[in-house]
Design a protein around this motif. Structure first.
Motif, PDB file in Angstrom:
ATOM      1  N   HIS A 265      83.978  31.724  77.838  1.00 54.51           N
ATOM      2  CA  HIS A 265      85.344  31.198  77.882  1.00 54.51           C
ATOM      3  C   HIS A 265      85.464  29.815  77.255  1.00 54.51           C
ATOM      4  CE1 HIS A 265      86.688  34.545  80.325  1.00 54.51           C
ATOM      5  NE2 HIS A 265      85.640  34.359  81.121  1.00 54.51           N
ATOM      6  N   GLU A 266      84.358  29.108  77.096  1.00 58.77           N
ATOM      7  CA  GLU A 266      84.410  27.770  76.517  1.00 58.77           C
ATOM      8  C   GLU A 266      84.776  27.881  75.033  1.00 58.77           C
ATOM      9  OE1 GLU A 266      84.418  24.343  75.065  1.00 58.77           O
ATOM     10  OE2 GLU A 266      82.596  25.348  74.341  1.00 58.77           O
ATOM     11  N   PRO A 267      85.871  27.254  74.571  1.00 59.35           N
ATOM     12  CA  PRO A 267      86.401  27.506  73.225  1.00 59.35           C
ATOM     13  C   PRO A 267      85.488  27.088  72.073  1.00 59.35           C
ATOM     14  CG  PRO A 267      87.611  25.716  74.307  1.00 59.35           C
ATOM     15  CD  PRO A 267      86.767  26.366  75.347  1.00 59.35           C
ATOM     16  N   VAL A 268      84.805  25.975  72.173  1.00 63.33           N
ATOM     17  CA  VAL A 268      83.936  25.546  71.073  1.00 63.33           C
ATOM     18  C   VAL A 268      82.726  26.476  70.960  1.00 63.33           C
ATOM     19  CG1 VAL A 268      82.505  23.683  70.159  1.00 63.33           C
ATOM     20  CG2 VAL A 268      84.702  23.158  71.236  1.00 63.33           C
ATOM     21  N   LEU A 269      82.195  26.891  72.096  1.00 62.58           N
ATOM     22  CA  LEU A 269      81.065  27.811  72.061  1.00 62.58           C
ATOM     23  C   LEU A 269      81.482  29.158  71.474  1.00 62.58           C
ATOM     24  CD1 LEU A 269      78.134  28.438  72.645  1.00 62.58           C
ATOM     25  CD2 LEU A 269      78.762  28.953  75.023  1.00 62.58           C
ATOM     26  N   ARG A 270      82.682  29.614  71.777  1.00 60.57           N
ATOM     27  CA  ARG A 270      83.174  30.862  71.191  1.00 60.57           C
ATOM     28  C   ARG A 270      83.262  30.745  69.670  1.00 60.57           C
ATOM     29  NH1 ARG A 270      85.788  34.792  73.830  1.00 60.57           N
ATOM     30  NH2 ARG A 270      87.333  34.965  72.156  1.00 60.57           N
ATOM     31  N   ASP A 271      83.781  29.636  69.190  1.00 61.10           N
ATOM     32  CA  ASP A 271      83.865  29.405  67.745  1.00 61.10           C
ATOM     33  C   ASP A 271      82.467  29.351  67.133  1.00 61.10           C
ATOM     34  OD1 ASP A 271      84.628  28.723  65.171  1.00 61.10           O
ATOM     35  OD2 ASP A 271      85.159  26.658  65.674  1.00 61.10           O
ATOM     36  N   LEU A 272      81.571  28.635  67.770  1.00 55.79           N
ATOM     37  CA  LEU A 272      80.202  28.490  67.281  1.00 55.79           C
ATOM     38  C   LEU A 272      79.521  29.857  67.185  1.00 55.79           C
ATOM     39  CD1 LEU A 272      77.746  25.820  68.722  1.00 55.79           C
ATOM     40  CD2 LEU A 272      76.990  28.114  68.163  1.00 55.79           C
ATOM     41  N   LEU A 273      79.632  30.658  68.222  1.00 56.86           N
ATOM     42  CA  LEU A 273      78.984  31.976  68.229  1.00 56.86           C
ATOM     43  C   LEU A 273      79.556  32.889  67.148  1.00 56.86           C
ATOM     44  CD1 LEU A 273      78.779  32.511  72.085  1.00 56.86           C
ATOM     45  CD2 LEU A 273      76.839  32.161  70.538  1.00 56.86           C
ATOM     46  N   ASN A 274      80.825  32.786  66.899  1.00 59.10           N
ATOM     47  CA  ASN A 274      81.441  33.578  65.840  1.00 59.10           C
ATOM     48  C   ASN A 274      80.857  33.208  64.477  1.00 59.10           C
ATOM     49  OD1 ASN A 274      83.461  35.503  64.895  1.00 59.10           O
ATOM     50  ND2 ASN A 274      84.508  33.732  64.026  1.00 59.10           N
ATOM     51  N   ARG A 275      80.658  31.921  64.236  1.00 56.15           N
ATOM     52  CA  ARG A 275      80.081  31.462  62.970  1.00 56.15           C
ATOM     53  C   ARG A 275      78.624  31.916  62.841  1.00 56.15           C
ATOM     54  NH1 ARG A 275      83.257  27.180  60.669  1.00 56.15           N
ATOM     55  NH2 ARG A 275      85.002  26.608  62.040  1.00 56.15           N
ATOM     56  N   LEU A 276      77.882  31.810  63.928  1.00 64.93           N
ATOM     57  CA  LEU A 276      76.490  32.245  63.888  1.00 64.93           C
ATOM     58  C   LEU A 276      76.395  33.736  63.591  1.00 64.93           C
ATOM     59  CD1 LEU A 276      74.868  30.381  66.939  1.00 64.93           C
ATOM     60  CD2 LEU A 276      75.119  29.599  64.582  1.00 64.93           C
ATOM     61  N   ALA A 277      77.239  34.527  64.227  1.00 67.30           N
ATOM     62  CA  ALA A 277      77.213  35.974  64.018  1.00 67.30           C
ATOM     63  C   ALA A 277      77.532  36.330  62.574  1.00 67.30           C
ATOM     64  CB  ALA A 277      78.195  36.663  64.965  1.00 67.30           C
ATOM     65  N   ARG A 278      78.488  35.636  61.974  1.00 66.78           N
ATOM     66  CA  ARG A 278      78.837  35.915  60.575  1.00 66.78           C
ATOM     67  C   ARG A 278      77.667  35.604  59.647  1.00 66.78           C
ATOM     68  NH1 ARG A 278      83.959  33.173  61.312  1.00 66.78           N
ATOM     69  NH2 ARG A 278      83.183  31.568  59.890  1.00 66.78           N
ATOM     70  N   ASP A 279      76.973  34.505  59.902  1.00 71.20           N
ATOM     71  CA  ASP A 279      75.808  34.167  59.083  1.00 71.20           C
ATOM     72  C   ASP A 279      74.716  35.223  59.218  1.00 71.20           C
ATOM     73  OD1 ASP A 279      77.020  31.863  58.199  1.00 71.20           O
ATOM     74  OD2 ASP A 279      75.799  30.490  59.398  1.00 71.20           O
ATOM     75  N   GLU A 280      74.448  35.648  60.451  1.00 70.30           N
ATOM     76  CA  GLU A 280      73.394  36.638  60.666  1.00 70.30           C
ATOM     77  C   GLU A 280      73.757  37.971  60.010  1.00 70.30           C
ATOM     78  OE1 GLU A 280      70.838  35.373  61.591  1.00 70.30           O
ATOM     79  OE2 GLU A 280      71.166  33.863  63.129  1.00 70.30           O
ATOM     80  N   ALA A 281      75.028  38.325  60.018  1.00 73.24           N
ATOM     81  CA  ALA A 281      75.460  39.559  59.357  1.00 73.24           C
ATOM     82  C   ALA A 281      75.213  39.477  57.853  1.00 73.24           C
ATOM     83  CB  ALA A 281      76.940  39.806  59.639  1.00 73.24           C
ATOM     84  N   ARG A 282      75.428  38.307  57.288  1.00 76.71           N
ATOM     85  CA  ARG A 282      75.193  38.114  55.847  1.00 76.71           C
ATOM     86  C   ARG A 282      73.697  38.216  55.536  1.00 76.71           C
ATOM     87  NH1 ARG A 282      74.715  33.249  54.111  1.00 76.71           N
ATOM     88  NH2 ARG A 282      76.102  32.371  55.702  1.00 76.71           N
ATOM     89  N   HIS A 283      72.860  37.643  56.385  1.00 76.54           N
ATOM     90  CA  HIS A 283      71.412  37.754  56.186  1.00 76.54           C
ATOM     91  C   HIS A 283      70.971  39.217  56.294  1.00 76.54           C
ATOM     92  CE1 HIS A 283      71.237  33.458  58.072  1.00 76.54           C
ATOM     93  NE2 HIS A 283      71.736  33.450  56.861  1.00 76.54           N
ATOM     94  N   PHE A 284      71.493  39.906  57.294  1.00 74.09           N
ATOM     95  CA  PHE A 284      71.161  41.317  57.471  1.00 74.09           C
ATOM     96  C   PHE A 284      71.494  42.124  56.222  1.00 74.09           C
ATOM     97  CE2 PHE A 284      73.168  45.440  58.285  1.00 74.09           C
ATOM     98  CZ  PHE A 284      72.073  46.168  58.721  1.00 74.09           C
ATOM     99  N   ALA A 285      72.621  41.832  55.604  1.00 75.12           N
ATOM    100  CA  ALA A 285      73.045  42.584  54.420  1.00 75.12           C
ATOM    101  C   ALA A 285      72.024  42.473  53.299  1.00 75.12           C
ATOM    102  CB  ALA A 285      74.414  42.095  53.952  1.00 75.12           C
ATOM    103  N   LEU A 286      71.473  41.296  53.093  1.00 74.87           N
ATOM    104  CA  LEU A 286      70.477  41.109  52.031  1.00 74.87           C
ATOM    105  C   LEU A 286      69.212  41.904  52.330  1.00 74.87           C
ATOM    106  CD1 LEU A 286      67.722  39.341  51.159  1.00 74.87           C
ATOM    107  CD2 LEU A 286      69.497  39.730  49.439  1.00 74.87           C
ATOM    108  N   TYR A 287      68.683  41.782  53.543  1.00 76.14           N
ATOM    109  CA  TYR A 287      67.457  42.499  53.892  1.00 76.14           C
ATOM    110  C   TYR A 287      67.689  44.008  53.914  1.00 76.14           C
ATOM    111  CZ  TYR A 287      65.261  38.055  54.984  1.00 76.14           C
ATOM    112  OH  TYR A 287      64.728  36.788  54.892  1.00 76.14           O
ATOM    113  N   SER A 288      68.865  44.419  54.323  1.00 75.63           N
ATOM    114  CA  SER A 288      69.195  45.841  54.324  1.00 75.63           C
ATOM    115  C   SER A 288      69.164  46.392  52.903  1.00 75.63           C
ATOM    116  CB  SER A 288      70.577  46.048  54.953  1.00 75.63           C
ATOM    117  OG  SER A 288      70.902  47.419  54.991  1.00 75.63           O
ATOM    118  N   HIS A 289      69.688  45.623  51.962  1.00 76.20           N
ATOM    119  CA  HIS A 289      69.691  46.066  50.574  1.00 76.20           C
ATOM    120  C   HIS A 289      68.264  46.182  50.052  1.00 76.20           C
ATOM    121  CE1 HIS A 289      72.035  45.887  46.529  1.00 76.20           C
ATOM    122  NE2 HIS A 289      71.025  46.726  46.469  1.00 76.20           N
ATOM    123  N   LEU A 290      67.421  45.218  50.367  1.00 78.56           N
ATOM    124  CA  LEU A 290      66.041  45.263  49.891  1.00 78.56           C
ATOM    125  C   LEU A 290      65.284  46.456  50.476  1.00 78.56           C
ATOM    126  CD1 LEU A 290      65.060  41.467  50.015  1.00 78.56           C
ATOM    127  CD2 LEU A 290      65.615  42.843  47.988  1.00 78.56           C
TER     128      LEU A 290
END
Length: 289
Positions: A178-203
């Motif tokens: 429920h803490e708003p800054v942590l929610r924003d932070l986690l959303n950003r982290l998840a987007r970065d990890e999804a982008r990393h996953f895409a590269l390794y998935s392609h390889l």
């Protein structure tokens, strides 16, 4: 989770992908990182409300801080796995490693940002004093981290699963916070990890496409030995991680489905005598989840 068949460990690693394809894949990933980059200043720290953090929230933030802060260890292992210094390295192999390096340094910058933002969050939320936190993280970060793999496909398979698992955790954790800054932070982290996953998935996909059934034994070895980062070095890891996972409703084996879908895409394509082998692999992976 044993699904590994006997394997000839003396066999040479599978030939690497086409240089041009790797170059294009890495260039796209690096450009996407630049287009979607963010900094610690992009979070609205004025909205921080530490009083709404639960004990589970605080425990989870501390836990993921240790994981993300270990980037020096992760990067060191990658540089040992894919060295780019030495005239003995064949030119063609060096060219591939040089492309991987372009991604690794971009990935490392992302992970370093993750470590920094989690450190700042802890200090601004009153969870830790900066110097004390630095020393606490250093106790773990200075420990050597390695993986028991010897060929590129295994490194990419491990990281594909790990990045997807981390993305899923951040998404699930965000749903219960429920803490708003942590929610924003986690959303950003998840987007970065999804982008990393895409590269390794392609390889990994390139290897499966090019080698089909021959790619399975190295991948099975990863599944047979898979552990999330720091599982064997961080004190109290298993009890801590299980407590957090139970609280947020998360299971890292959900990430195996991403690998199963990737292989299934190639197993369903017009293929040949090893199509059944690929489909059997997909079924065995799904049974692990």
């Amino acid at each position: 989770m044993r699904i590994l068949h006997d394997r000839d460990l003396s066999a040479p690693p599978l030939p690497g992908p086409c240089l041009g394809e790797v170059r294009d894949t890495v260039a796209e990933s690096v450009q996407r990182a630049a287009d979607r980059s963010w900094s610690l200043a992009d979070l609205d720290w004025r909205r921080l409300r530490p009083e709404v953090l639960t004990d589970t929230d605080r425990s989870a933030v501390r836990f993921i801080s240790f994981i993300e802060d270990h980037i020096p260890g992760y990067l060191s292992w990658l540089m040992e796995m894919f060295p780019v210094v030495g005239e003995e390295i064949p030119v063609e192999e060096f060219c591939l490693r040089r492309e991987y390096f372009r991604f690794f340094v971009t990935w490392a910058a992302d992970e370093e940002r993750h470590a920094s933002v989690l450190t700042r969050y802890q200090t601004l939320a009153g969870m830790a004093e900066p110097d004390a936190l630095a020393r606490e993280l250093a106790e773990e970060c200075r420990k050597r981290w390695t993986l028991p793999y010897r060929e590129p496909l295994q490194a990419f398979t491990y990281t594909l699963i790990q990045e997807k698992a981390t993305q899923l955790f951040y998404q699930q954790f965000r749903r219960v916070v429920h803490e708003p800054v942590l929610r924003d932070l986690l959303n950003r982290l998840a987007r970065d990890e999804a982008r990393h996953f895409a590269l390794y998935s392609h390889l990994v996909g390139i290897y499966v496409r090019d080698h089909r059934g021959r790619a399975l034994a190295p991948m099975k070895e990863v599944l047979d030995t898979f552990r999330m980062p720091l599982a064997d070095t961080l004190g109290g890891y298993w009890r801590w991680s299980l407590r957090i996972a139970d609280a947020v409703g998360y299971d890292y084996t959900q990430a195996y489905e991403a690998l199963a879908r990737l292989v299934s895409d190639y197993a369903d394509a017009p293929a040949g005598e090893d199509a059944d082998t690929l489909l059997a692999f997909v079924d065995s992976v799904r049974k692990l989840a």
